[in-house]
Design a protein around this motif. Structure first.
Motif, mmCIF file in Angstrom:
data_model
loop_
_atom_site.group_PDB
_atom_site.id
_atom_site.type_symbol
_atom_site.label_atom_id
_atom_site.label_comp_id
_atom_site.label_asym_id
_atom_site.label_seq_id
_atom_site.Cartn_x
_atom_site.Cartn_y
_atom_site.Cartn_z
ATOM 1 N N VAL A 232 0.839 -1.211 0.000
ATOM 2 C CA VAL A 232 0.000 0.000 0.000
ATOM 3 C C VAL A 232 0.868 1.253 0.000
ATOM 4 N N LEU A 233 1.873 1.285 0.879
ATOM 5 C CA LEU A 233 2.722 2.481 0.985
ATOM 6 C C LEU A 233 3.562 2.678 -0.275
ATOM 7 N N ALA A 234 3.889 1.587 -0.963
ATOM 8 C CA ALA A 234 4.658 1.692 -2.205
ATOM 9 C C ALA A 234 3.765 2.031 -3.395
ATOM 10 N N GLY A 235 2.474 1.975 -3.207
ATOM 11 C CA GLY A 235 1.547 2.279 -4.302
ATOM 12 C C GLY A 235 1.402 1.165 -5.307
ATOM 13 N N THR A 236 1.798 -0.052 -4.942
ATOM 14 C CA THR A 236 1.705 -1.165 -5.895
ATOM 15 C C THR A 236 0.412 -1.970 -5.741
ATOM 16 N N VAL A 237 -0.387 -1.638 -4.743
ATOM 17 C CA VAL A 237 -1.715 -2.222 -4.597
ATOM 18 C C VAL A 237 -2.615 -1.160 -3.975
ATOM 19 N N ARG A 238 -3.895 -1.219 -4.300
ATOM 20 C CA ARG A 238 -4.856 -0.284 -3.742
ATOM 21 C C ARG A 238 -5.809 -1.010 -2.804
ATOM 22 N N LEU A 239 -6.358 -0.238 -1.879
ATOM 23 C CA LEU A 239 -7.371 -0.763 -0.977
ATOM 24 C C LEU A 239 -8.732 -0.223 -1.383
ATOM 25 N N PHE A 240 -9.745 -1.087 -1.256
ATOM 26 C CA PHE A 240 -11.115 -0.632 -1.418
ATOM 27 C C PHE A 240 -11.832 -0.804 -0.074
ATOM 28 N N VAL A 241 -11.857 0.242 0.724
ATOM 29 C CA VAL A 241 -11.469 1.613 0.444
ATOM 30 C C VAL A 241 -10.247 1.962 1.284
ATOM 31 N N PRO A 242 -9.564 3.108 0.987
ATOM 32 C CA PRO A 242 -8.378 3.460 1.757
ATOM 33 C C PRO A 242 -8.671 3.561 3.246
ATOM 34 N N GLU A 243 -7.697 3.148 4.039
ATOM 35 C CA GLU A 243 -7.899 3.222 5.477
ATOM 36 C C GLU A 243 -8.060 4.660 5.955
ATOM 37 N N ALA A 244 -7.561 5.613 5.200
ATOM 38 C CA ALA A 244 -7.742 7.018 5.551
ATOM 39 C C ALA A 244 -9.217 7.398 5.634
ATOM 40 N N SER A 245 -10.078 6.658 4.922
ATOM 41 C CA SER A 245 -11.506 6.943 4.979
ATOM 42 C C SER A 245 -12.034 6.865 6.406
ATOM 43 N N CYS A 246 -11.462 5.950 7.201
ATOM 44 C CA CYS A 246 -11.935 5.763 8.573
ATOM 45 C C CYS A 246 -11.820 7.044 9.392
ATOM 46 N N LEU A 247 -10.859 7.894 9.050
ATOM 47 C CA LEU A 247 -10.673 9.134 9.806
ATOM 48 C C LEU A 247 -11.895 10.033 9.693
ATOM 49 N N LEU A 248 -12.589 9.978 8.556
ATOM 50 C CA LEU A 248 -13.725 10.863 8.335
ATOM 51 C C LEU A 248 -14.930 10.485 9.185
ATOM 52 N N SER A 249 -14.887 9.311 9.802
ATOM 53 C CA SER A 249 -15.983 8.902 10.676
ATOM 54 C C SER A 249 -15.947 9.582 12.038
ATOM 55 N N ALA A 250 -14.870 10.288 12.352
ATOM 56 C CA ALA A 250 -14.784 10.966 13.643
ATOM 57 C C ALA A 250 -15.950 11.950 13.799
ATOM 58 N N LYS A 251 -16.627 11.877 14.930
ATOM 59 C CA LYS A 251 -17.748 12.782 15.160
ATOM 60 C C LYS A 251 -17.269 14.224 15.323
ATOM 61 N N GLN A 252 -15.999 14.400 15.611
ATOM 62 C CA GLN A 252 -15.435 15.746 15.679
ATOM 63 C C GLN A 252 -15.580 16.467 14.342
ATOM 64 N N VAL A 253 -15.596 15.710 13.248
ATOM 65 C CA VAL A 253 -15.747 16.327 11.929
ATOM 66 C C VAL A 253 -17.087 17.065 11.828
ATOM 67 N N LEU A 254 -18.137 16.507 12.428
ATOM 68 C CA LEU A 254 -19.430 17.201 12.444
ATOM 69 C C LEU A 254 -19.322 18.522 13.198
ATOM 70 N N ALA A 255 -18.529 18.526 14.276
ATOM 71 C CA ALA A 255 -18.313 19.770 15.021
ATOM 72 C C ALA A 255 -17.551 20.779 14.171
ATOM 73 N N TRP A 256 -16.559 20.331 13.426
ATOM 74 C CA TRP A 256 -15.825 21.238 12.541
ATOM 75 C C TRP A 256 -16.763 21.881 11.519
ATOM 76 N N MET A 257 -17.719 21.097 11.017
ATOM 77 C CA MET A 257 -18.658 21.650 10.031
ATOM 78 C C MET A 257 -19.426 22.833 10.627
ATOM 79 N N HIS A 258 -19.825 22.718 11.878
ATOM 80 C CA HIS A 258 -20.535 23.832 12.507
ATOM 81 C C HIS A 258 -19.592 24.990 12.828
ATOM 82 N N GLU A 259 -18.346 24.686 13.158
ATOM 83 C CA GLU A 259 -17.369 25.758 13.384
ATOM 84 C C GLU A 259 -17.138 26.567 12.106
ATOM 85 N N ASP A 260 -17.250 25.906 10.958
ATOM 86 C CA ASP A 260 -16.885 26.506 9.681
ATOM 87 C C ASP A 260 -18.081 27.076 8.912
ATOM 88 N N LEU A 261 -19.214 27.237 9.547
ATOM 89 C CA LEU A 261 -20.425 27.620 8.813
ATOM 90 C C LEU A 261 -20.210 28.821 7.906
#
Length: 473
Positions: free
Chosen positions: A278-307
């Motif tokens: 994965v780090l070498a870019g020779t295989v892909r994940l469906f879906v990238p593990e980075a997607s899991c970061l977007l599940s943080a409920k703090q992101v919903l708070a950021w959306m309200h901070e950024d109105l």
């Protein structure tokens, strides 16, 4: 990727959802419920002692598509909030003060990568017909798809006159998104690995063995083949390679279907091999593990901070469909912390608190269930090392639902529901519904399967005016 629209319908902000079951012909409803009561007809996936919903929720087809488009719009706004604070997955991991072990996370992955929002299943509560998104659930470890497909098909077949439609297939939409993630192979077919694994948590542990997990994954493998991919089903322990690529036997793998993300695979060697690729870019994940970061409920708070930073249409979308959310935790300024705790004291009965990361309702508390003298101390103590979110408490709509137990017992109750559309590459496909069980005291607190919630799904009515209002159900 078209986030913000589905089936040619703009998301708007006036979407309403109402269960239309009671507008359907009485005779047809009775026939479906009669079939559901027959021994041998019920082919769903109830566990011993678990209740099953005897009918689906029914929504107008257009309303479902507009709701799915709303979900896609909220996800796009969430990613924008993350991109204001980080450019890469590693930077976002640090901004969220995330301490989970994410062995397949590529810290250099750009947040602009379209793959990050390839698959999600946000959770919404419906209040007065208006959907409010309370969690985002982005990432690969979203389970239950085959069972929901079977459930919807059973309900649709059991409806006498064929006027109720299944929503777009989650299995087919996921397979199409998986095919889109496979790099072009010079005119050849891309190869995907649908992996089994051993773990002490997640779906593998729940099913009780690799053989059962393999059966569970068969529909995903079949759908991927139908989408034009060469599919290899094998255990993670069989993979070899590293920075130069990933192989199973003599076959090179282009994409790994990684529903094991977030679990604890027993074979750490294989995870290390996969990480190198994965780090070498020779295989892909469906879906990238980075997607899991977007599940943080703090992101919903950021959306309200950024109105004030959003375009007017997006700002209205957030205000009308994302309940007020704020975060409390390490890295917060003393002044912001003081102001938030003061607000929490004033509005205790109208708030709930949750950990930014977590599932199954763990750590959920409703302010009105906590004594005033304990409330602020609890918030201050728990947020010293862990990020919490405070969120406006919603009182969801209820619908009259019939339930059936595996032993044939039946019960009727008015229950709320959590409505969770699957969003694949920006388009809705299917939905998970959860109800609290019909027992006493079950209709309060978070509604989740870990606490015994009943899984359900939706069927669609092409014409919202079809049928006549009728009593009973």
């Amino acid at each position: 990727m078209g986030y913000g629209t589905d089936a040619g319908v703009g998301y708007g902000t006036d979407v309403t959802l109402h269960d239309l079951w009671h507008r359907l012909p009485r005779a047809s409803r009775s026939e479906l419920l009669r079939r559901g009561a027959e021994a041998g007809w019920w082919v769903l996936d109830a566990s011993p002692g678990h209740w099953e919903a005897m009918r689906p929720l029914v929504f107008a087809e257009r309303d479902y598509h507009r709701f799915a488009a709303l979900a896609a719009g909220v996800l796009r706004c969430a990613l924008l909030a993350c991109e204001r604070r980080a450019g890469t997955a590693g930077e976002l991991y640090r901004a969220l003060r995330d301490h989970r072990d994410l062995p397949l996370l590529d810290p250099a992955q750009r947040l602009s990568d379209a793959g990050l929002l390839r698959m999600a299943r946000p959770d919404a509560l419906v209040v007065g017909g208006t959907p409010w998104f309370v969690e985002l659930n982005v990432g690969p470890n979203i389970y239950g798809v085959p069972g929901l497909e079977r459930r919807g098909s059973v309900f649709a077949r059991g409806w006498p006159d064929g006027t109720l439609l299944e929503p777009p297939s989650t299995l087919r939409a996921r397979a199409a998104a998986l095919a889109a993630a496979v790099p072009a192979a010079g005119g050849g077919r891309g190869r995907t690995l649908v992996a089994t694994w051993r773990a002490d948590s997640g779906i593998a542990a729940k099913l009780g063995g690799v053989r059962a997990l393999r059966r569970y994954l068969e529909p995903a493998a079949e759908a991927a083949g139908a989408a034009g991919l060469d599919v290899c089903v094998a255990d993670l322990s069989e993979v070899r390679g590293g920075t130069g690529g990933l192989w199973v036997g003599g076959d090179r793998v282009d994409v790994v279907f990684n529903q094991f993300t977030g679990s604890v695979p027993a074979d750490r060697r294989s995870v290390a091999v996969l990480r190198d690729a994965v780090l070498a870019g020779t295989v892909r994940l469906f879906v990238p593990e980075a997607s899991c970061l977007l599940s943080a409920k703090q992101v919903l708070a950021w959306m309200h901070e950024d109105l004030d930073l959003y375009e007017p249409a997006d700002r209205e979308l957030i205000l009308r469909h994302v309940p007020w959310t704020a975060w409390l935790g390490p890295g917060q300024s003393a002044e912001r912390r003081r102001r938030l705790l003061a607000r929490a004291a004033r509005e205790r009965t109208g708030l709930v608190v949750k950990p930014s990361y977590g599932h199954g309702g763990a750590g959920f508390l409703a302010g009105h269930e906590v004594a005033p003298r304990e409330w602020l101390g609890l918030l201050a103590r728990c947020s010293r090392e862990t990020t919490l979110v405070l969120q406006h408490r919603l009182v969801p709509d209820r619908t009259r639902m019939r339930f059936r137990a595996p032993d044939g017992a039946r019960r009727v109750a008015r229950v709320p529901f959590v409505l969770s559309p699957f969003v694949l590459d920006g388009r809705g496909a299917g939905a998970l519904v959860r109800h609290p069980g019909p027992g006493p005291g079950r209709a309060t607190g978070p509604v989740n399967t870990a606490a015994g919630a009943v899984s359900n799904t939706v069927l669609l009515l092409g014409d919202p005016g079809a049928g006549r209002p009728a009593g009973g159900g």
